[in-house]
Design an enzyme around this catalytic site. Structure first.
Site, PDB file in Angstrom:
ATOM      1  N   PHE A   1     -18.736 -30.899  38.838  1.00  0.00           N
ATOM      2  CA  PHE A   1     -18.281 -31.956  39.736  1.00  0.00           C
ATOM      3  C   PHE A   1     -19.193 -33.149  39.564  1.00  0.00           C
ATOM      4  O   PHE A   1     -20.368 -32.984  39.216  1.00  0.00           O
ATOM      5  CB  PHE A   1     -18.320 -31.486  41.204  1.00  0.00           C
ATOM      6  CG  PHE A   1     -17.009 -30.938  41.662  1.00  0.00           C
ATOM      7  CD1 PHE A   1     -16.596 -29.685  41.249  1.00  0.00           C
ATOM      8  CD2 PHE A   1     -16.181 -31.685  42.486  1.00  0.00           C
ATOM      9  CE1 PHE A   1     -15.367 -29.179  41.647  1.00  0.00           C
ATOM     10  CE2 PHE A   1     -14.951 -31.187  42.898  1.00  0.00           C
ATOM     11  CZ  PHE A   1     -14.539 -29.927  42.474  1.00  0.00           C
TER      12      PHE A   1
ATOM     13  N   LYS B   1     -20.834 -37.337  31.333  1.00  0.00           N
ATOM     14  CA  LYS B   1     -21.520 -36.213  31.992  1.00  0.00           C
ATOM     15  C   LYS B   1     -20.927 -34.884  31.534  1.00  0.00           C
ATOM     16  O   LYS B   1     -21.645 -33.911  31.316  1.00  0.00           O
ATOM     17  CB  LYS B   1     -21.377 -36.367  33.515  1.00  0.00           C
ATOM     18  CG  LYS B   1     -22.335 -35.537  34.301  1.00  0.00           C
ATOM     19  CD  LYS B   1     -22.332 -35.903  35.784  1.00  0.00           C
ATOM     20  CE  LYS B   1     -23.272 -37.048  36.110  1.00  0.00           C
ATOM     21  NZ  LYS B   1     -23.370 -37.311  37.533  1.00  0.00           N
TER      22      LYS B   1
ATOM     23  N   ASP C   1     -32.119 -33.279  41.968  1.00  0.00           N
ATOM     24  CA  ASP C   1     -32.597 -33.352  40.572  1.00  0.00           C
ATOM     25  C   ASP C   1     -34.095 -33.102  40.491  1.00  0.00           C
ATOM     26  O   ASP C   1     -34.589 -32.645  39.470  1.00  0.00           O
ATOM     27  CB  ASP C   1     -32.270 -34.730  39.986  1.00  0.00           C
ATOM     28  CG  ASP C   1     -30.765 -34.893  39.793  1.00  0.00           C
ATOM     29  OD1 ASP C   1     -30.131 -33.925  39.337  1.00  0.00           O
ATOM     30  OD2 ASP C   1     -30.225 -35.976  40.137  1.00  0.00           O
TER      31      ASP C   1
ATOM     32  N   ASN D   1     -29.591 -34.045  50.785  1.00  0.00           N
ATOM     33  CA  ASN D   1     -28.615 -35.112  50.568  1.00  0.00           C
ATOM     34  C   ASN D   1     -27.430 -34.916  51.501  1.00  0.00           C
ATOM     35  O   ASN D   1     -27.414 -33.984  52.304  1.00  0.00           O
ATOM     36  CB  ASN D   1     -28.190 -35.161  49.094  1.00  0.00           C
ATOM     37  CG  ASN D   1     -27.549 -33.855  48.669  1.00  0.00           C
ATOM     38  OD1 ASN D   1     -26.502 -33.471  49.173  1.00  0.00           O
ATOM     39  ND2 ASN D   1     -28.215 -33.149  47.754  1.00  0.00           N
TER      40      ASN D   1
HETATM   41  N1  CTP Z   1     -25.808 -29.847  38.719  1.00  0.00           N
HETATM   42  C1  CTP Z   1     -26.487 -28.646  38.623  1.00  0.00           C
HETATM   43  N2  CTP Z   1     -27.853 -28.636  38.662  1.00  0.00           N
HETATM   44  C2  CTP Z   1     -28.557 -29.772  38.778  1.00  0.00           C
HETATM   45  C3  CTP Z   1     -27.878 -31.008  38.886  1.00  0.00           C
HETATM   46  C4  CTP Z   1     -26.493 -31.005  38.872  1.00  0.00           C
HETATM   47  O1  CTP Z   1     -25.833 -27.607  38.505  1.00  0.00           O
HETATM   48  N3  CTP Z   1     -29.871 -29.718  38.809  1.00  0.00           N
HETATM   49  C5  CTP Z   1     -24.334 -29.831  38.643  1.00  0.00           C
HETATM   50  C6  CTP Z   1     -23.633 -30.211  39.926  1.00  0.00           C
HETATM   51  O2  CTP Z   1     -23.364 -29.074  40.722  1.00  0.00           O
HETATM   52  C7  CTP Z   1     -22.353 -30.852  39.402  1.00  0.00           C
HETATM   53  C8  CTP Z   1     -22.775 -31.499  38.103  1.00  0.00           C
HETATM   54  O3  CTP Z   1     -23.956 -30.802  37.694  1.00  0.00           O
HETATM   55  O4  CTP Z   1     -21.376 -29.904  39.083  1.00  0.00           O
HETATM   56  C9  CTP Z   1     -23.056 -32.954  38.149  1.00  0.00           C
HETATM   57  O5  CTP Z   1     -23.969 -33.230  39.169  1.00  0.00           O
HETATM   58  P1  CTP Z   1     -24.569 -34.694  39.342  1.00  0.00           P
HETATM   59  O6  CTP Z   1     -25.574 -34.683  40.427  1.00  0.00           O
HETATM   60  O7  CTP Z   1     -23.424 -35.661  39.440  1.00  0.00           O
HETATM   61  O8  CTP Z   1     -25.226 -34.863  37.898  1.00  0.00           O
HETATM   62  P2  CTP Z   1     -26.668 -35.051  37.421  1.00  0.00           P
HETATM   63  O9  CTP Z   1     -26.835 -34.204  36.225  1.00  0.00           O
HETATM   64  O10 CTP Z   1     -27.625 -34.827  38.524  1.00  0.00           O
HETATM   65  O11 CTP Z   1     -26.654 -36.560  36.956  1.00  0.00           O
HETATM   66  P3  CTP Z   1     -27.053 -37.910  37.732  1.00  0.00           P
HETATM   67  O12 CTP Z   1     -27.652 -37.515  39.046  1.00  0.00           O
HETATM   68  O13 CTP Z   1     -28.011 -38.532  36.826  1.00  0.00           O
HETATM   69  O14 CTP Z   1     -25.790 -38.664  37.868  1.00  0.00           O
END
Ligand code: CTP
Length: 404
Positions: free
Chosen positions: A327, A341, A281, A212
């Site tokens: 974050f 979240k 994810d 990304n």
């Molecule tokens: N995060 C993490 N591990 C993952 C996904 C996210 O530790 N597998 C952490 C990121 O580092 C950040 C927070 O969770 O601090 C939110 O990440 P974000 O990508 O915004 O959240 P998601 O849980 O992936 O939700 P979505 O993509 O559905 O918005």
């Protein structure tokens, strides 16, 4: 880069003889740009490597090289030059100068200035690896540390003489960061901070993958700010093209699973965990061992995805979690998604990026979500914002985290 700590500071920058003098031109520029006053003092040997004229032009002040400089009205340059100084920085500090300092010698302007100082002294050694490893040099460095003198570096790597090893001077930017760090309030002293930063890379085959647009800048800025605030910092970084902040321990990883494993190995020691990484994810269930080739029938490849572990949620779920900060980068409705979240991940604090996605930019505007409500922080460059966030995190730490 940090600037606030150095604005208005008065530094005596002492240069001794060494090829690393060229780095001091850039260091002077960085220090003056940050608002510090830089008074350059050079030994006779330093003037063989770079001219006082160059240093005067860069520092905007007359350069002193002699104890007997007639420009000092009372002829006491060794006293007057350091009296308004917040610190003396010796860079580069030669083998000979370290030896002089360790023994309190005062046979030229710079060494006399150091002995007569009433302010902190920082030295930035620069020398050949054999000279650095010489037992006499090591004895002198131990003595300097015991005398309360800060020794910054040295670095390791290729040297001007063609040899490779310890002894080369820190780069100008790292020296600048180390000086800024010296002046930062130590609000995280004694705390251990674990961070994730950057993107992850999930392979499809040996040459392709899914990643990304995260640049890692915000995570690296936070790591730098935490180190400058006195914390011991461990940064788990996905693939990014950024320099490791000075004094930070960095561990490079590729995939979300690697990042998860690295965090889980170290989290028991952490007082604070900050998940800044944009973690993928999903990953492909079975990445191909060989490069996926086009077939004669031109059939499109299909992939089955499986979910990656949620690192932040896993940290928050530990029986004795560190103070965990998340974050969130959203493409819309941050105010709704941010708090949702935070609750879903069960963390006390979640930082949301306001406005358009800011991947790769130097400026950012954020909002802090916590149980008591949401608070915006003013738009600023990422380093300024990182410093402000570290102050906010420090304010929220339970005292007990010191005895984890
Ligand atoms: N995060 C993490 N591990 C993952 C996904 C996210 O530790 N597998 C952490 C990121 O580092 C950040 C927070 O969770 O601090 C939110 O990440 P974000 O990508 O915004 O959240 P998601 O849980 O992936 O939700 P979505 O993509 O559905 O918005």
């Amino acid at each position: 880069m940090a600037t606030a700590e150095l604005a208005g500071k008065h530094l005596v920058l002492g240069m001794t003889g060494g090829i690393a003098c060229y780095k001091i031109a850039e260091l002077t520029r960085l220090l003056t740009k940050a608002g510090a006053t830089v008074q350059v003092v050079m030994t006779e040997a330093a003037t063989q490597f770079i001219t006082p004229v160059t240093m005067q032009a860069l520092s905007g002040r007359p350069v002193y090289t002699s104890q007997w400089d007639a420009r000092v009205p009372n002829n006491m340059a060794h006293i007057d030059l350091s009296r308004e100084a917040d610190a003396i920085v010796i860079a580069p500090a030669s083998t000979d100068f370290l030896a002089k300092l360790a023994h309190g010698m005062a046979d030229d302007l710079l060494s006399t200035l150091c002995v007569a100082r009433d302010c902190p002294l920082l030295v930035v050694p620069a020398m050949n690896r054999q000279m650095w490893q010489n037992p006499a040099t090591q004895r002198n460095v131990t003595q300097l540390r015991a005398d309360g003198i800060d020794v910054l570096g040295p670095d390791s790597g290729p040297q001007a003489c063609g040899e490779v090893g310890d002894g080369r001077m820190l780069e100008a930017a790292a020296t600048y960061e180390a000086i800024a760090s010296f002046f930062s309030p130590k609000i995280l002293s004694g705390r251990r901070v674990l961070l994730t930063a950057g993107p992850t890379f999930e392979p499809l085959d040996p040459v392709r993958g899914i990643t990304n647009r995260s640049s890692g800048k915000m995570g690296f800025a936070l790591a730098r700010a935490a180190q400058q605030a006195g914390a011991e910092v461990h940064l788990v970084a996905g693939p990014v093209a950024l320099e490791t902040p000075w004094g930070v321990f960095r561990e490079d990883v590729q995939t979300a699973q690697h990042m998860h494993d690295a965090v889980m190995r170290s989290v028991a020691d952490a007082d604070i965990f900050i998940g800044v990484a944009a973690v993928a994810d999903w990953r492909v269930d079975h990445a191909s061992e060989h490069k996926i080739k086009k077939t004669a029938e031109r059939a499109l490849p299909t992939f089955t995805f499986v979910e990656n572990p949620d690192i932040l949620a896993a940290v928050a779920k530990l029986p004795h979690p560190p103070f965990a900060v998340g974050f969130a980068a959203e493409s819309g409705d941050l105010e709704v998604h941010g708090e949702e979240k935070r609750v879903r991940k069960n963390v006390p604090l979640l930082i949301g990026n306001l406005g358009p996605l800011t991947f790769g930019l130097d400026d950012n505007e954020v909002i802090m979500f916590e149980a008591g409500g949401a608070t915006k922080l003013p738009r600023a460059d990422k380093q300024t914002l990182a410093r402000a966030l570290i102050v906010e995190i420090a304010k929220r730490l339970p005292d007990t985290s010191l005895i984890r």
